[in-house]
Design an enzyme around this catalytic site. Structure first.
Site, PDB file in Angstrom:
ATOM      1  N   GLU A 265       0.781  -1.160  -0.150  1.00 42.74           N
ATOM      2  CA  GLU A 265       0.065  -0.028   0.008  1.00 42.74           C
ATOM      3  C   GLU A 265       0.953   1.343   0.073  1.00 42.74           C
ATOM      4  O   GLU A 265       1.891   1.233   0.811  1.00 42.74           O
ATOM      5  CB  GLU A 265      -0.922  -0.103   1.135  1.00 42.74           C
ATOM      6  CG  GLU A 265      -2.233  -0.878   1.308  1.00 42.74           C
ATOM      7  CD  GLU A 265      -2.791  -1.020   2.594  1.00 42.74           C
ATOM      8  OE1 GLU A 265      -3.643  -1.732   2.847  1.00 42.74           O
ATOM      9  OE2 GLU A 265      -2.646  -0.097   3.270  1.00 42.74           O
TER      10      GLU A 265
ATOM     11  N   ASP B 222      -5.999   9.565  10.270  1.00 45.92           N
ATOM     12  CA  ASP B 222      -4.746   9.258  10.509  1.00 45.92           C
ATOM     13  C   ASP B 222      -4.169   9.520  11.916  1.00 45.92           C
ATOM     14  O   ASP B 222      -4.547  10.529  12.444  1.00 45.92           O
ATOM     15  CB  ASP B 222      -3.816   9.475   9.121  1.00 45.92           C
ATOM     16  CG  ASP B 222      -3.975   8.862   8.076  1.00 45.92           C
ATOM     17  OD1 ASP B 222      -4.323   7.640   8.136  1.00 45.92           O
ATOM     18  OD2 ASP B 222      -3.995   9.827   7.010  1.00 45.92           O
TER      19      ASP B 222
END
Lengths: 410, 266
Positions: B49, B60
């Site tokens: 990824e 995040d």
């Protein structure tokens, strides 16, 4: 124009099934984890806003806790000085706590209680949203955390102290520009991790759709009062009426205009133009920013070509935000409202003039709205009526004003 | 024709082990190093990824924010992200690459143009953090038409009814978020509980490749290895941060960390 405002429909309900206003503003651009908490909140709010008992409870606190109605006063001296339109102020800063943020905070605490949540978190820029949420949380027995940019903590000291006094924890946000935009992001991140126990209050008409709705539904109280007060003052709604309001996220303007949506009243929103000679500003509507996604909603937002959110600058922490409520994007594109901006210097000058001439002292946010009123009133006739939403008190800006103007008057 | 992502899972299934999926941010700590990092970790990882950084992320944690910040400060642009993928794919055509990020960057670029760049550079899949189901339906279909996997996310808050719908519309890989957290949070749920949820989802459609992410490190990876795949991200971002602090070469350091992670799955 591909879309229009529907008559006899609340502004917050003008969205389609995807929660988009005019097919392109708003929506729910959120991580999967927040889907269910947001769905739950949406269902609960839909139920509560149709529940007579809840409305009675809300009205009870609006009157007995917030102090509704806030006064509508004619600014006689300013009107004489400008020698044009009649200028009024809706002194929302008289509400408990000193700003309109108390409406949204109170409603969120009531909802959190109904949802059985014991913790509440919120973001703040100027510190008013944080101060009010901490106040209301204390009143309703909820434990409270406020996310605030480190830069704002420094420049809005009085509100920071108030938040602490109310027993809330302040979480300084040191990422990015260390202002409101980062505080909202950090608050959302916190909610992602704690949505099972914690209720989130977004401090303005921004964020995923439900937060826009709850906030504007709460501040709508301002225009309900104003409608009645204008009828008392003039016998009817004045034919040539201009309602001027500052816009950062847009919560006070949405509330100030809501009940007048189907009338002939003209709406003028004033964004933060930033320092006079700076390229930076916080005025995405005035300066033609493109549509982008910020904090879960599509809106006009200050950004670069790639979609990175841009830096803003304003003397007013409460307006220092790169985005703007999808409601205002919708009002702009339908041409129902007109948007302009005032510079830092114009806002300071408006603050000085109003505080000198009148018994009110607007904070730097509504000073932007006063700047526009001062600009246009002399060109109008005495049959024109201008009402400015004086939605915050200058005391929180004492340090900045002293530094910029040499003295602080109130 | 099977996708490279599906083939990667087949290979792991044959070897009777979980797929190791890594997450690093494109441009961290600079463009060259991030390509070198992909090259070195691809020896051990099964799927890569690659984050395309956004400066206002709402999901995040601190580690990935720091990596994104570093990459943006170094001037990473979307075209650089695709360049990195293209260069990597030239030498590693079979290794699947999944781009991960926020929708605004795709929105500004235009969905079609973005997907075209994905095809040209060799991107195999997309994870868009803030484009949930069913809002992502149209875009996911577009991806499928262009032979790009759109990876749906499931979380502990996703209801069974919703899971069924999402799984039905999913492609070759589904991502289960282990707990209520931003990325890089401490694992606050027991591996046993996570695997219970995992198995529950698997029973809805056993054929789908289901991976677990969030809170996975060298400490926790072994306890979850019965999953089809495990994603390690924040730990790798933290490794870069720490090696820069200590004046070490992040590329070599990351190679070692990923090698160790892989060993725990065999």
């Amino acid at each position: 124009m591909s879309f229009k405002i529907k008559k006899r429909t609340q502004l917050i309900d003008q969205h389609d099934k995807n929660f988009m206003y005019g097919g392109k503003f708003g929506g729910n651009f959120i991580p999967e984890t927040l889907k269910k908490p947001i769905d739950d909140l949406t269902k609960l709010f839909t139920k509560l806003r149709n529940d007579k008992l809840f409305l009675r409870e809300r009205d009870h606190y609006f009157v007995n806790y917030i102090g509704a109605p806030t006064p509508l006063i004619k600014l006689e001296n300013l009107t004489d000085y400008l020698a044009g339109a009649q200028v009024y102020a809706k002194v929302v800063s008289e509400a408990n706590g000193g700003a309109h943020k108390i409406y949204n905070a109170t409603v969120h605490c009531l909802i959190a209680k109904k949802a059985g949540k014991k913790f509440i978190v919120g973001d703040t820029g100027a510190g008013y949203a944080g101060k009010m949420l901490s106040m209301a949380a204390k009143k309703f027995g909820l434990k409270c955390k406020i996310f605030m940019g480190a830069k704002d903590i420094k420049r809005q000291r009085p509100n920071v102290e108030a938040i602490k006094k109310n027993g809330a924890e302040i979480v300084p946000v040191t990422t990015g520009s260390q202002t409101l935009v980062d505080a909202v992001s950090e608050c959302m991140r916190y909610w992602v991790s704690n949505c099972d126990t914690t209720h989130m209050c977004v401090g303005s008409t921004v964020g995923p759709n439900i937060f826009i709705k709850i906030c504007a539904w709460s501040t709508a109280q301002i225009s309900r009062e104003l409608m009645q007060q204008l009828k008392e003052e003039f016998g009817k709604i004045p034919k040539k009426l201009k309602l001027i309001n500052c816009v950062g996220g847009g919560s006070s303007a949405a509330g100030f205009w809501n009940e007048f949506m189907d009338t002939n009243a003209e709406f003028i929103g004033v964004e933060a133009g930033g320092p006079k000679n700076s390229k930076l500003h916080a005025a995405p509507l005035t300066n033609g920013s493109k549509i982008g996604i910020l904090h879960g909603a599509a809106q006009y937002v200050i950004q670069d070509k790639e979609g990175q959110i841009g830096s803003t600058e304003s003397i007013s922490a409460g307006l220092d935000y790169p985005g703007i409520s999808p409601l205002h994007c919708f009002l702009k594109d339908t041409k129902r409202a007109r948007y302009t901006s005032a510079s830092d210097e114009e806002a300071l000058e408006a603050y000085r003039l109003v505080s000198n001439l009148e018994n009110i002292s607007p904070s730097l946010e509504p000073s932007h709205a006063f700047a526009e009123a001062i600009k246009i009133a002399p060109k109008l006739k005495s049959s024109d009526v201008i009402v400015v939403n004086s939605c915050g008190d200058s005391i929180k800006d004492k340090d900045i004003i002293k530094q910029r103007l040499g003295t602080y008057i109130r | 024709m099977k996708s490279k992502i599906a083939l990667a899972f087949d290979k792991c299934r044959k070897a009777k082990r979980a797929a190791l999926i890594t997450y690093t941010v494109a441009g961290d700590n600079n463009k060259n190093n991030s390509l070198k990092i992909l090259n070195i970790i691809s020896k051990h990882a099964d799927i890569l990824e690659l984050g395309f950084p956004h400066n206002t992320p709402i999901a995040d944690g601190g580690q990935i924010q720091e990596s994104s910040h570093r990459a943006l400060k170094n001037g990473i642009k979307l075209k650089d992200v695709f360049q990195i993928v293209k260069k990597f794919k030239k030498n590693n055509p079979a290794k699947p690459i999944i781009l991960m990020g926020y929708y605004n960057l795709i929105y500004q670029e235009g969905e079609n143009k973005f997907l075209k760049s994905c095809n040209i550079s060799g991107v195999d899949g997309l994870i868009i953090v803030d484009l949930p189901y069913p809002e992502n339906k149209k875009f996911a279909e577009k991806c499928k038409k262009k032979s790009i996997n759109f990876i749906q996310l499931l979380s502990p808050t996703t209801s069974k009814k919703r899971m069924k719908k999402i799984i039905k519309d999913s492609h070759d890989m589904i991502y289960y978020i282990s707990m209520l957290s931003t990325t890089g949070g401490k694992l606050k749920v027991s591996p046993k509980k996570i695997l219970q949820n995992y198995n529950f989802i698997k029973r809805i459609n056993p054929k789908k490749n289901l991976v677990i992410g969030f809170g996975i490190t060298d400490k926790t990876i072994s306890s979850l290895k019965s999953a089809n795949g495990l994603v390690v991200g924040s730990m790798l971002c933290k490794t870069i941060t720490n090696s820069l602090k200590m004046g070490q070469n992040p590329v070599i350091k990351l190679g070692k960390v990923v090698y160790n992670l892989k060993r725990k799955l065999i």
